[in-house]
Write a protein that holds these residues in place. Structure first.
Motif, PDB file in Angstrom:
ATOM      1  N   SER A 175     -86.610  -5.522 -50.543  1.00 23.07           N
ATOM      2  CA  SER A 175     -85.688  -6.278 -49.698  1.00 23.07           C
ATOM      3  C   SER A 175     -86.393  -7.445 -49.017  1.00 23.07           C
ATOM      4  CB  SER A 175     -85.095  -5.363 -48.634  1.00 23.07           C
ATOM      5  OG  SER A 175     -84.549  -4.216 -49.248  1.00 23.07           O
ATOM      6  N   ILE A 176     -85.684  -8.563 -48.899  1.00 22.58           N
ATOM      7  CA  ILE A 176     -86.250  -9.780 -48.313  1.00 22.58           C
ATOM      8  C   ILE A 176     -85.785  -9.887 -46.865  1.00 22.58           C
ATOM      9  CG2 ILE A 176     -86.300 -12.309 -48.517  1.00 22.58           C
ATOM     10  CD1 ILE A 176     -85.418 -11.799 -51.525  1.00 22.58           C
ATOM     11  N   PRO A 177     -86.732 -10.085 -45.900  1.00 22.36           N
ATOM     12  CA  PRO A 177     -86.295 -10.206 -44.502  1.00 22.36           C
ATOM     13  C   PRO A 177     -85.479 -11.485 -44.283  1.00 22.36           C
ATOM     14  CG  PRO A 177     -88.683 -10.499 -44.691  1.00 22.36           C
ATOM     15  CD  PRO A 177     -88.172 -10.204 -46.062  1.00 22.36           C
ATOM     16  N   GLY A 178     -84.650 -11.483 -43.257  1.00 20.66           N
ATOM     17  CA  GLY A 178     -83.823 -12.648 -42.960  1.00 20.66           C
ATOM     18  C   GLY A 178     -82.406 -12.356 -43.351  1.00 20.66           C
ATOM     19  N   ALA A 179     -81.573 -11.962 -42.369  1.00 24.58           N
ATOM     20  CA  ALA A 179     -80.190 -11.618 -42.671  1.00 24.58           C
ATOM     21  C   ALA A 179     -79.306 -12.691 -42.071  1.00 24.58           C
ATOM     22  CB  ALA A 179     -79.846 -10.254 -42.115  1.00 24.58           C
ATOM     23  N   SER A 180     -78.603 -13.406 -42.919  1.00 21.02           N
ATOM     24  CA  SER A 180     -77.812 -14.535 -42.469  1.00 21.02           C
ATOM     25  C   SER A 180     -76.756 -14.831 -43.526  1.00 21.02           C
ATOM     26  CB  SER A 180     -78.763 -15.728 -42.318  1.00 21.02           C
ATOM     27  OG  SER A 180     -78.124 -16.798 -41.716  1.00 21.02           O
ATOM     28  N   TRP A 181     -75.495 -14.883 -43.132  1.00 23.25           N
ATOM     29  CA  TRP A 181     -74.431 -15.146 -44.118  1.00 23.25           C
ATOM     30  C   TRP A 181     -73.560 -16.274 -43.590  1.00 23.25           C
ATOM     31  CZ3 TRP A 181     -74.669 -12.083 -48.531  1.00 23.25           C
ATOM     32  CH2 TRP A 181     -73.697 -12.348 -49.500  1.00 23.25           C
ATOM     33  N   ILE A 182     -73.026 -17.061 -44.517  1.00 17.60           N
ATOM     34  CA  ILE A 182     -72.137 -18.167 -44.147  1.00 17.60           C
ATOM     35  C   ILE A 182     -70.714 -17.843 -44.567  1.00 17.60           C
ATOM     36  CG2 ILE A 182     -71.546 -20.572 -44.715  1.00 17.60           C
ATOM     37  CD1 ILE A 182     -74.612 -21.086 -44.784  1.00 17.60           C
ATOM     38  N   PHE A 183     -69.790 -18.046 -43.635  1.00 15.40           N
ATOM     39  CA  PHE A 183     -68.372 -17.746 -43.860  1.00 15.40           C
ATOM     40  C   PHE A 183     -67.554 -18.981 -43.532  1.00 15.40           C
ATOM     41  CE2 PHE A 183     -70.650 -14.128 -42.167  1.00 15.40           C
ATOM     42  CZ  PHE A 183     -70.288 -13.074 -42.984  1.00 15.40           C
ATOM     43  N   THR A 184     -66.431 -19.163 -44.204  1.00 12.22           N
ATOM     44  CA  THR A 184     -65.516 -20.213 -43.753  1.00 12.22           C
ATOM     45  C   THR A 184     -64.778 -19.685 -42.520  1.00 12.22           C
ATOM     46  OG1 THR A 184     -63.609 -19.492 -45.034  1.00 12.22           O
ATOM     47  CG2 THR A 184     -65.162 -20.999 -46.145  1.00 12.22           C
TER      48      THR A 184
ATOM     49  N   GLU B 128     -80.066 -13.498 -52.334  1.00  9.63           N
ATOM     50  CA  GLU B 128     -80.575 -12.161 -52.686  1.00  9.63           C
ATOM     51  C   GLU B 128     -79.445 -11.266 -53.189  1.00  9.63           C
ATOM     52  OE1 GLU B 128     -82.316  -9.994 -49.377  1.00  9.63           O
ATOM     53  OE2 GLU B 128     -82.883  -8.285 -50.626  1.00  9.63           O
ATOM     54  N   PHE B 129     -78.283 -11.418 -52.580  1.00  3.20           N
ATOM     55  CA  PHE B 129     -77.167 -10.518 -52.887  1.00  3.20           C
ATOM     56  C   PHE B 129     -76.130 -11.131 -53.828  1.00  3.20           C
ATOM     57  CE2 PHE B 129     -78.971  -8.497 -49.172  1.00  3.20           C
ATOM     58  CZ  PHE B 129     -78.859  -7.154 -49.484  1.00  3.20           C
TER      59      PHE B 129
END
Ligand SMILES: Nc1nc2c(c(=O)[nH]1)N[C@H]1C(S)=C(S)[C@@H](COP(=O)(O)O)O[C@H]1N2
Ligand SMILES: [Mo]
Length: 392
Positions: A193-202, A264-265
């Protein structure tokens, strides 16, 4: 009357813990509450047939640390009276980061596109938090081989909706979406797993799906491993989008780059490619899905009988038109009983009476009857569960 031979049941369970309480609640739901006629009447539940394939993980117990930290939920004892996963058994993907001091005040920074930077205190979110109902979370990497599909759980959440928060914030003109980021400094990021959790949403998706910043889970403050004190929940979206330990929310426009977390996902969330721009990512939603959680062996008089018990979740509207198949050569048939999902953000249960004709291996798959409904994982037989039947 139906009787359950408790000692036999525990013995036959071999590896799967079956409690008498479970058997009881099932009987009430399956045979006394439901008015359907069925062939198990007068029978005894004798055992649970183990699923074939994959490892036997340690269930319901947290293990390992940081990004590698996991808890695999045992789904085999679900019953309609017990649809909420207790906090201590709710699946975990990434445990509490070592760098956070839970006793220090927490705040979420808001910024982006030249908007006036400001912060929201977690305490304020707690004060404003409202009930949000039961919502299922599933890790997009939920699989058979390592986890027996146990990265899937259901809780009763409370928090503050992003719509409500945005009302106070007046997004900049150019803003099309939000980048929501969580704390992710772990002592030992040594797995894949890669550190750094961040997602972009409209902004539209967040609003349409009722996204919220959660502060409570099953009536208690968020447990540390589940994002204390603030996490994002986007109902129906895969767990990877539901950022824990949220500390930053930024307005973004059409030009925003995809985050490393989204990349990553990308395949686990069914993206067409590992896109560079956030706007090219489709909503990471869970389609309608269903799987067996246990196969029960019954004795009725001198006959062996079986019952497959399972769950359904995901999708954009509650459904009950569930079909089941046991071998490639057979046709799909409607399941005997389907509760459906009460609200489709949560899961619901179904069961099917089954009389296998011969001793054999059976690969159980499910499908939604209406072919116009998108079911990407069911189409791939992603949640297939197999059993070997040795008594008929
Ligand atoms: N900060 C942070 N948030 C995160 C993650 C993470 O590694 N770091 N993992 C995500 C993934 S992949 C999942 S499946 C869910 C799991 O939430 P849970 O552990 O509360 O079940 O959290 C998401 N939020
Ligand atoms: Mo995940």
């Amino acid at each position: 009357m139906i009787s359950v031979n408790r000692r036999e049941l525990l013995k036959a369970g071999a590896g799967t813990l079956v409690t008498a309480a479970l058997a009881r609640s099932w009987l009430v739901w399956g045979f006394e509450a439901a008015s359907e006629t069925h062939s198990l009447e007068g029978g005894t539940l004798e055992g649970i047939i183990p699923f074939i394939g994959g490892d036997e993980p340690l269930f319901d117990t947290p293990f390992d640390e940081g990004l590698d930290g996991r808890l695999v939920t045992d789904l085999s004892n679900l019953s309609p009276e017990n649809l909420v996963t207790p906090n201590e058994k709710f699946y975990i993907r990434t445990r509490y980061p070592i760098g956070i001091d839970p006793d220090q005040p927490w705040s979420v920074a808001l910024a982006g596109l030249g908007s006036e930077p400001r912060t929201i205190e977690a305490d304020e979110l707690v004060r404003r938090s409202e009930p949000m109902g039961q919502i299922v979370l599933e890790c997009s990497g939920n699989n058979r081989s390592l986890r027996q599909f146990g990265l899937l759980s259901n809780a009763e959440w409370a928090g503050v909706s992003l719509d409500t928060l945005l009302e106070d914030l007046s997004p900049p003109e150019a803003a099309t979406g939000l980048r929501i980021t969580g704390y992710d400094n772990h002592a030992r990021p040594r797995g894949a797993s890669i550190p750094g959790a961040s997602w972009i949403f409209t902004l539209n998706d967040l609003s349409a799906h009722g996204a919220f910043l959660a502060t409570h889970m099953n009536g208690a403050p968020l447990p540390k491993d589940h994002g204390f004190p603030v996490r994002l929940i986007v109902p129906r979206w895969y767990g990877c989008c539901c950022i824990k330990w949220v500390n930053r929310i930024e307005f973004i426009d059409e030009t925003a780059a995809a985050t490393s977390h989204m990349k990553e996902f990308y395949s686990r969330t069914h993206q067409s490619a590992r896109h560079e721009l956030a706007r090219d990512y489709a909503p990471a939603v869970m389609d309608h899905a269903a799987m067996p959680v246990r196969v029960e062996r019954w004795r009725v008089g001198r006959k062996q009988r079986y019952r497959v018990v399972g769950i359904m979740w995901g999708g954009d509207e509650p459904r009950r038109d569930l079909l089941i198949r046991f071998q490639d050569s057979e046709d799909y048939v409607p399941v005997s009983h389907c509760d459906g999902q009460g609200r489709n953000q949560t899961w619901g249960m179904w069961w099917h009476e089954w009389r296998p004709k011969k001793k054999d291996r059976y690969d159980i798959t499910l499908r939604i009857a209406d072919p116009s409904v998108q079911t990407r994982r069911l189409d791939r037989e992603y949640y297939m569960r197999s059993v070997r039947i040795t008594k008929v």
